[in-house]
Design a protein around this motif. Structure first.
Motif, mmCIF file in Angstrom:
data_model
loop_
_atom_site.group_PDB
_atom_site.id
_atom_site.type_symbol
_atom_site.label_atom_id
_atom_site.label_comp_id
_atom_site.label_asym_id
_atom_site.label_seq_id
_atom_site.Cartn_x
_atom_site.Cartn_y
_atom_site.Cartn_z
ATOM 1 N N PRO A 36 47.042 34.068 40.267
ATOM 2 C CA PRO A 36 46.117 34.090 41.412
ATOM 3 C C PRO A 36 46.849 34.265 42.734
ATOM 4 C CG PRO A 36 45.587 32.294 39.911
ATOM 5 C CD PRO A 36 46.917 32.843 39.467
ATOM 6 N N PRO A 37 46.281 34.994 43.687
ATOM 7 C CA PRO A 37 45.033 35.741 43.506
ATOM 8 C C PRO A 37 45.272 37.070 42.800
ATOM 9 C CG PRO A 37 45.826 36.030 45.751
ATOM 10 C CD PRO A 37 46.788 35.078 45.082
ATOM 11 N N ILE A 38 44.556 37.297 41.707
ATOM 12 C CA ILE A 38 44.646 38.575 41.008
ATOM 13 C C ILE A 38 44.030 39.652 41.891
ATOM 14 C CG2 ILE A 38 43.935 39.860 38.961
ATOM 15 C CD1 ILE A 38 43.705 37.175 37.501
ATOM 16 N N ARG A 95 33.912 35.522 21.716
ATOM 17 C CA ARG A 95 32.911 34.588 22.216
ATOM 18 C C ARG A 95 32.841 33.354 21.313
ATOM 19 N NH1 ARG A 95 26.724 36.376 22.511
ATOM 20 N NH2 ARG A 95 27.683 38.052 23.704
ATOM 21 N N PRO A 96 33.165 32.189 21.852
ATOM 22 C CA PRO A 96 33.042 30.970 21.070
ATOM 23 C C PRO A 96 31.587 30.550 20.970
ATOM 24 C CG PRO A 96 33.730 30.420 23.285
ATOM 25 C CD PRO A 96 33.670 31.926 23.200
ATOM 26 N N PRO A 97 31.231 29.717 19.978
ATOM 27 C CA PRO A 97 29.857 29.231 19.891
ATOM 28 C C PRO A 97 29.469 28.498 21.160
ATOM 29 C CG PRO A 97 31.108 28.695 17.901
ATOM 30 C CD PRO A 97 32.095 29.207 18.916
ATOM 31 N N GLY A 98 28.210 28.717 21.592
ATOM 32 C CA GLY A 98 27.725 28.022 22.775
ATOM 33 C C GLY A 98 28.485 28.406 24.031
ATOM 34 N N HIS A 99 28.867 29.694 24.153
ATOM 35 C CA HIS A 99 29.682 30.139 25.285
ATOM 36 C C HIS A 99 28.961 29.880 26.598
ATOM 37 C CE1 HIS A 99 27.003 33.528 24.979
ATOM 38 N NE2 HIS A 99 27.475 34.028 26.100
ATOM 39 N N GLY A 100 29.737 29.633 27.652
ATOM 40 C CA GLY A 100 29.188 29.340 28.958
ATOM 41 C C GLY A 100 29.305 30.527 29.867
ATOM 42 N N PRO A 101 29.153 30.318 31.171
ATOM 43 C CA PRO A 101 29.211 31.422 32.125
ATOM 44 C C PRO A 101 30.621 31.966 32.289
ATOM 45 C CG PRO A 101 28.959 29.326 33.257
ATOM 46 C CD PRO A 101 28.822 29.044 31.797
ATOM 47 N N GLY A 102 30.741 33.002 33.079
ATOM 48 C CA GLY A 102 32.007 33.703 33.251
ATOM 49 C C GLY A 102 33.105 32.815 33.819
ATOM 50 N N SER A 103 34.348 33.320 33.702
ATOM 51 C CA SER A 103 35.521 32.571 34.160
ATOM 52 C C SER A 103 35.673 32.739 35.657
ATOM 53 C CB SER A 103 36.765 33.102 33.450
ATOM 54 O OG SER A 103 37.925 32.559 33.973
ATOM 55 N N ARG A 104 35.494 31.646 36.419
ATOM 56 C CA ARG A 104 35.602 31.709 37.873
ATOM 57 C C ARG A 104 36.349 30.512 38.403
ATOM 58 N NH1 ARG A 104 32.843 32.927 41.921
ATOM 59 N NH2 ARG A 104 31.433 31.187 41.900
ATOM 60 N N LEU A 163 31.948 39.899 49.554
ATOM 61 C CA LEU A 163 31.956 39.876 48.093
ATOM 62 C C LEU A 163 31.343 41.154 47.531
ATOM 63 C CD1 LEU A 163 30.785 36.228 47.266
ATOM 64 C CD2 LEU A 163 33.126 37.122 47.286
ATOM 65 N N ALA A 164 31.917 41.628 46.438
ATOM 66 C CA ALA A 164 31.362 42.777 45.719
ATOM 67 C C ALA A 164 31.472 42.510 44.224
ATOM 68 C CB ALA A 164 32.095 44.057 46.077
ATOM 69 N N ILE A 165 30.426 42.842 43.501
ATOM 70 C CA ILE A 165 30.407 42.707 42.041
ATOM 71 C C ILE A 165 30.642 44.094 41.456
ATOM 72 C CG2 ILE A 165 29.048 41.994 40.038
ATOM 73 C CD1 ILE A 165 27.356 40.336 42.105
ATOM 74 N N GLU A 166 31.681 44.224 40.652
ATOM 75 C CA GLU A 166 32.006 45.517 40.034
ATOM 76 C C GLU A 166 31.813 45.416 38.532
ATOM 77 O OE1 GLU A 166 35.260 49.134 40.263
ATOM 78 O OE2 GLU A 166 35.795 47.164 41.069
ATOM 79 N N THR A 167 30.971 46.282 38.015
ATOM 80 C CA THR A 167 30.667 46.301 36.583
ATOM 81 C C THR A 167 31.159 47.605 35.980
ATOM 82 O OG1 THR A 167 28.676 44.983 36.987
ATOM 83 C CG2 THR A 167 28.827 46.104 34.871
ATOM 84 N N PHE A 168 31.817 47.488 34.819
ATOM 85 C CA PHE A 168 32.319 48.646 34.088
ATOM 86 C C PHE A 168 31.318 48.943 32.968
ATOM 87 C CE2 PHE A 168 35.802 46.862 36.316
ATOM 88 C CZ PHE A 168 36.696 47.883 36.577
ATOM 89 N N ASP A 209 36.821 40.163 46.672
ATOM 90 C CA ASP A 209 36.575 40.045 48.106
ATOM 91 C C ASP A 209 36.937 41.343 48.804
ATOM 92 O OD1 ASP A 209 39.353 40.070 48.325
ATOM 93 O OD2 ASP A 209 39.521 37.923 48.728
ATOM 94 N N SER A 210 37.064 41.301 50.124
ATOM 95 C CA SER A 210 37.238 42.527 50.906
ATOM 96 C C SER A 210 38.591 43.196 50.704
ATOM 97 C CB SER A 210 37.039 42.237 52.396
ATOM 98 O OG SER A 210 38.009 41.310 52.854
ATOM 99 N N VAL A 211 39.579 42.457 50.190
ATOM 100 C CA VAL A 211 40.893 43.051 49.915
ATOM 101 C C VAL A 211 41.151 43.086 48.409
ATOM 102 C CG1 VAL A 211 41.971 42.618 52.145
ATOM 103 C CG2 VAL A 211 42.018 40.827 50.400
ATOM 104 N N TYR A 212 40.072 43.077 47.631
ATOM 105 C CA TYR A 212 40.119 43.269 46.186
ATOM 106 C C TYR A 212 40.781 42.123 45.431
ATOM 107 C CZ TYR A 212 38.330 47.916 47.039
ATOM 108 O OH TYR A 212 37.529 48.967 47.427
ATOM 109 N N ASN A 213 40.804 40.931 46.016
ATOM 110 C CA ASN A 213 41.243 39.761 45.277
ATOM 111 C C ASN A 213 40.090 39.248 44.424
ATOM 112 O OD1 ASN A 213 43.889 39.703 46.278
ATOM 113 N ND2 ASN A 213 43.298 38.483 48.049
ATOM 114 N N VAL A 214 40.369 38.980 43.158
ATOM 115 C CA VAL A 214 39.324 38.591 42.212
ATOM 116 C C VAL A 214 38.931 37.139 42.439
ATOM 117 C CG1 VAL A 214 38.757 38.299 39.764
ATOM 118 C CG2 VAL A 214 40.142 40.257 40.501
#
Length: 280
Positions: A144-146, A271-280, A247-252, A118-123
């Protein structure tokens, strides 16, 4: 930076707020009036309290001054209007579709570490590769908040593992300083002062690989290897909600073949079998 423009204990009028934003942007009354199809005299009257702007004019002025969405609501309230932009929590049902797409986006970026802040860099979201990259930092930095700035610059965070910490620290502090000027955020100013005070050890000049010559790389030690990243920020275009606007998406992105290979190898491990979407 003029801290007086960022922090103020008074309850400013719309004219005072407008003048502050004009000062931040370095725009004269005449230039602003020309952009907003008004007159310098009318802008002056608004700033001194002799006139009240119409809703349409105030929205035009905010647009021309690139006032952040959150602060546009503040301007509207100060002028006696209702706020125009909602601030919807991400866990609200109306955000379900957006959340799903963000999760898919995070997962699609694997094996490149990616987070949303977010705007203050909380993940507010991160993928598996990002979580693997920050493993081993102090537990209190992962509660949290990281916060990405604390995570990067705290002596118990990633800072001891960043080989070019002096360069990267200067980059992050400069980035925050520019955003403070643009947004007038007191919370971000407080965060910047906090992390700027963290002690750090300059590890001396570091010469990045030739592959990273197009941008300043983040050189970080990870499981006995040096990884080299360049970062990319993505934001929403023309947001109409305060939460979404911040919101901002930062990719390395790996800046060399060795880093890309290391990320692919690590993702296969975690990555486990059948992995799902990212951790949110």
């Amino acid at each position: 930076m003029n801290r007086q423009l960022v922090r103020s204990s008074d309850t400013p009028t719309v004219g005072i707020l407008l003048r502050r934003w004009r000062d931040r942007r370095g725009v004269s009354q005449l230039e602003l009036a020309s952009r907003a199809a008004s007159s310098a005299r009318h802008i002056s009257f608004i700033e001194t309290g002799r006139a009240k702007p119409s809703l349409a004019l105030l929205m035009r002025l905010a647009e021309e001054l690139d006032v952040p969405v959150r602060e546009r609501n503040t301007l509207l309230i100060a002028a006696g209007f209702a706020p125009a932009f909602p601030e919807t929590p991400l866990d609200h049902p109306v955000m379900e579709t957006l959340n799903g797409e963000l999760d898919r986006l995070l997962a699609a970026h694997d094996p490149n570490p990616t987070l949303i802040h977010d705007s203050v860099y909380n993940v507010v979201g991160a993928n598996r590769s990002l979580l693997a990259l920050v493993s081993g930092v102090a537990d209190h930095l992962l509660k949290p908040p990281i916060n990405t700035m604390r995570l990067a610059l705290h002596p118990e965070g990633l800072a001891p593992r960043i080989r070019n910490i002096a360069q990267w620290r200067a980059h992050l502090l400069g980035q925050m300083e520019r955003q403070i000027v643009m947004s007038g955020s007191a919370a971000l100013a407080d965060l910047c002062e906090e992390v700027a005070a963290y002690p750090f050890t300059d590890r001396g000049p570091v010469v990045p690989a030739a592959d990273a010559a197009f941008a300043l790389p983040l050189l970080i030690e990870w499981e006995g290897r040096q990884l080299s990243f360049v970062t990319m920020l993505t934001t929403f275009n023309t947001p109409l909600d305060v939460t979404v606007s911040e919101l901002a998406i930062e990719t390395f992105l790996p800046s060399d073949a060795e880093t890309a290979a290391a990320l692919r190898d690590k993702l296969t491990e975690v990555r486990p079998p059948g992995h799902g979407p990212g951790s949110r």
